[in-house]
Design an enzyme around this catalytic site. Sequence first.
Site, PDB file in Angstrom:
ATOM      1  N   HIS A 193      35.078  43.425  27.061  1.00 47.45           N
ATOM      2  CA  HIS A 193      35.218  44.601  27.927  1.00 47.45           C
ATOM      3  C   HIS A 193      36.134  44.212  29.087  1.00 47.45           C
ATOM      4  O   HIS A 193      36.025  43.108  29.631  1.00 47.45           O
ATOM      5  CB  HIS A 193      33.842  45.036  28.430  1.00 47.45           C
ATOM      6  N   ASN A 219      39.701  49.204  34.262  1.00 45.62           N
ATOM      7  CA  ASN A 219      38.416  49.255  33.562  1.00 45.62           C
ATOM      8  C   ASN A 219      38.206  50.674  33.037  1.00 45.62           C
ATOM      9  O   ASN A 219      37.990  51.595  33.821  1.00 45.62           O
ATOM     10  CB  ASN A 219      37.307  48.853  34.549  1.00 45.62           C
ATOM     11  N   CYS A 232      29.617  50.806  30.269  1.00 47.08           N
ATOM     12  CA  CYS A 232      30.717  49.989  29.735  1.00 47.08           C
ATOM     13  C   CYS A 232      30.347  49.308  28.420  1.00 47.08           C
ATOM     14  O   CYS A 232      31.224  48.861  27.683  1.00 47.08           O
ATOM     15  CB  CYS A 232      31.135  48.943  30.759  1.00 47.08           C
TER      16      CYS A 232
HETATM   17  O1  UT7 Z   1      32.482  47.481  34.080  1.00 44.54           O
HETATM   18  C1  UT7 Z   1      31.233  46.951  34.041  1.00 44.54           C
HETATM   19  C2  UT7 Z   1      30.636  46.400  35.227  1.00 44.54           C
HETATM   20  N1  UT7 Z   1      31.489  46.144  36.322  1.00 44.54           N
HETATM   21  C3  UT7 Z   1      31.889  44.927  36.609  1.00 44.54           C
HETATM   22  O2  UT7 Z   1      31.653  44.014  35.865  1.00 44.54           O
HETATM   23  C4  UT7 Z   1      32.597  44.734  37.913  1.00 44.54           C
HETATM   24  C5  UT7 Z   1      32.104  43.503  38.562  1.00 44.54           C
HETATM   25  N2  UT7 Z   1      32.594  43.266  39.876  1.00 44.54           N
HETATM   26  C6  UT7 Z   1      33.889  42.955  40.180  1.00 44.54           C
HETATM   27  O3  UT7 Z   1      34.765  43.007  39.344  1.00 44.54           O
HETATM   28  C7  UT7 Z   1      34.163  42.443  41.562  1.00 44.54           C
HETATM   29  O4  UT7 Z   1      32.948  42.238  42.238  1.00 44.54           O
HETATM   30  C8  UT7 Z   1      35.065  43.380  42.424  1.00 44.54           C
HETATM   31  C9  UT7 Z   1      36.488  43.312  41.917  1.00 44.54           C
HETATM   32  C10 UT7 Z   1      34.530  44.793  42.373  1.00 44.54           C
HETATM   33  C11 UT7 Z   1      35.072  42.898  43.882  1.00 44.54           C
HETATM   34  O5  UT7 Z   1      35.490  41.545  43.939  1.00 44.54           O
HETATM   35  P1  UT7 Z   1      34.618  40.472  44.766  1.00 44.54           P
HETATM   36  O6  UT7 Z   1      35.337  39.214  44.701  1.00 44.54           O
HETATM   37  O7  UT7 Z   1      33.222  40.507  44.221  1.00 44.54           O
HETATM   38  O8  UT7 Z   1      34.697  41.024  46.233  1.00 44.54           O
HETATM   39  P2  UT7 Z   1      33.522  41.473  47.223  1.00 44.54           P
HETATM   40  O9  UT7 Z   1      32.899  42.743  46.751  1.00 44.54           O
HETATM   41  O10 UT7 Z   1      32.623  40.307  47.481  1.00 44.54           O
HETATM   42  O11 UT7 Z   1      34.351  41.769  48.525  1.00 44.54           O
HETATM   43  C12 UT7 Z   1      35.077  40.744  49.219  1.00 44.54           C
HETATM   44  C13 UT7 Z   1      35.806  41.369  50.398  1.00 44.54           C
HETATM   45  C14 UT7 Z   1      34.928  42.277  51.250  1.00 44.54           C
HETATM   46  O12 UT7 Z   1      35.335  42.121  52.585  1.00 44.54           O
HETATM   47  P3  UT7 Z   1      34.508  41.191  53.601  1.00 44.54           P
HETATM   48  O13 UT7 Z   1      33.105  41.743  53.625  1.00 44.54           O
HETATM   49  O14 UT7 Z   1      34.584  39.814  53.017  1.00 44.54           O
HETATM   50  O15 UT7 Z   1      35.254  41.356  54.878  1.00 44.54           O
HETATM   51  C15 UT7 Z   1      35.275  43.661  50.801  1.00 44.54           C
HETATM   52  O16 UT7 Z   1      35.076  44.627  51.782  1.00 44.54           O
HETATM   53  O17 UT7 Z   1      36.863  42.206  49.891  1.00 44.54           O
HETATM   54  C16 UT7 Z   1      36.745  43.517  50.494  1.00 44.54           C
HETATM   55  N3  UT7 Z   1      37.249  44.496  49.546  1.00 44.54           N
HETATM   56  C17 UT7 Z   1      38.543  44.841  49.455  1.00 44.54           C
HETATM   57  N4  UT7 Z   1      39.620  44.427  50.152  1.00 44.54           N
HETATM   58  C18 UT7 Z   1      40.807  44.975  49.816  1.00 44.54           C
HETATM   59  C19 UT7 Z   1      36.554  45.189  48.608  1.00 44.54           C
HETATM   60  N5  UT7 Z   1      37.372  45.996  47.930  1.00 44.54           N
HETATM   61  C20 UT7 Z   1      38.606  45.793  48.443  1.00 44.54           C
HETATM   62  C21 UT7 Z   1      39.884  46.326  48.143  1.00 44.54           C
HETATM   63  N6  UT7 Z   1      40.937  45.905  48.843  1.00 44.54           N
HETATM   64  N7  UT7 Z   1      40.051  47.237  47.166  1.00 44.54           N
END
Ligand code: UT7
Length: 326
Positions: A253, A283, A113
């Site tokens: 980004h 993204n 990215c």
């Molecule tokens: O592009 C360059 C680098 N990339 C980035 O900078 C991306 C960085 N990361 C992010 O943008 C975020 O971490 C995400 C959007 C990918 C995820 O958001 P988050 O707030 O960090 O969520 P998380 O991974 O901590 O997940 C929270 C919960 C989990 O459930 P439990 O374990 O709390 O029950 C996940 O399983 O959300 C769940 N989850 C979803 N739920 C519904 C993860 N993906 C989804 C989804 N829909 N698509």
Amino acid sequence: MIRARVIATGSYVPEKVLTNFDIEKMVDTSDEWIIERTGINQRRIARDDQAASDLAYEASKSALEYAGLKPKDLDLIIVATVTGDMPLPATACILQHRLGAKKAAAFDVNAACSGFIYGLSIGDKFIRSGSHKRVLVVGTEILSKFTDWADRTTCVLFGDGAGAVILERTEEDRGIIETRIHSDGSMWDLLHTPGGGSKNPPSSETIRKRYHYIKMKGNETFKVAVRMLEDLVIATLKHNKLEPSKLSLLIPHQANRRIIQATAKRLNLPMEKVVMNLDRYGNTSAASIPIALDEAFRAGRIKQDDYILLEAFGGGLTWGSALIKW
Ligand code: UT7
């Protein structure tokens, strides 16, 4: 003093729109979750017959037309991508051929990215060295072909597109003021595609294990991104003795609205000074900054002598910034 100036921008996104509601039908997710956690409403998806060079070609053609230049006027083409047409040759060479830019050397940059910032930094240095006068820098990605559409933690995030800029040598007191690039390979596994390279060459086994799809530890990546980007933008401005209030635009980004808001907050910048289009495109990795730059420029949001700051964070890990006096 020789500097590189952005004299033209261009971008292209595929026509097909995939909304959050479409993804709701594919995996266990919801429009509400995706918007709240990322800020994304929809993304563009390339056609089966399109490769990264095809998207790059459209964006480059648009930038060349804007500049009133012919492809033969280019002496270097840099393509930032992690979803190139083929492992060999460089997508930049395929683009060079499509454009008919016979005088240009061409190579790819892989910094995920942050790829566009890396490409811009390299192009800037080629121009400052005096060896090259006009450089095309492109970010192009077809992430949809490397997305695991059964993995809700990644498939809601990515989109396809391309953006391009043309850099030209100038002796005026404007152009790219400074670029910064950083890497920390100790965290390479936070964001990677395990299959298809020399570590796990393609086989029925790697396909069965879904190794050809992007894997991301989203939350860990998120935390590092916020920290690194805050430090980066502060260091960039400080080194150039520029108060954040002097910035006309921040073009980050487009990975996650919450990351962008955190960076803007650290700079005390109102959100009107921040370019965001991830709601429409998701993204798009190396393409996200040049697409956002092209949209902002063509919408009249950037004027001569404006200070604009570009910043990115991505797999590698890599991160970087570019401060431009337009
Ligand atoms: O592009 C360059 C680098 N990339 C980035 O900078 C991306 C960085 N990361 C992010 O943008 C975020 O971490 C995400 C959007 C990918 C995820 O958001 P988050 O707030 O960090 O969520 P998380 O991974 O901590 O997940 C929270 C919960 C989990 O459930 P439990 O374990 O709390 O029950 C996940 O399983 O959300 C769940 N989850 C979803 N739920 C519904 C993860 N993906 C989804 C989804 N829909 N698509």
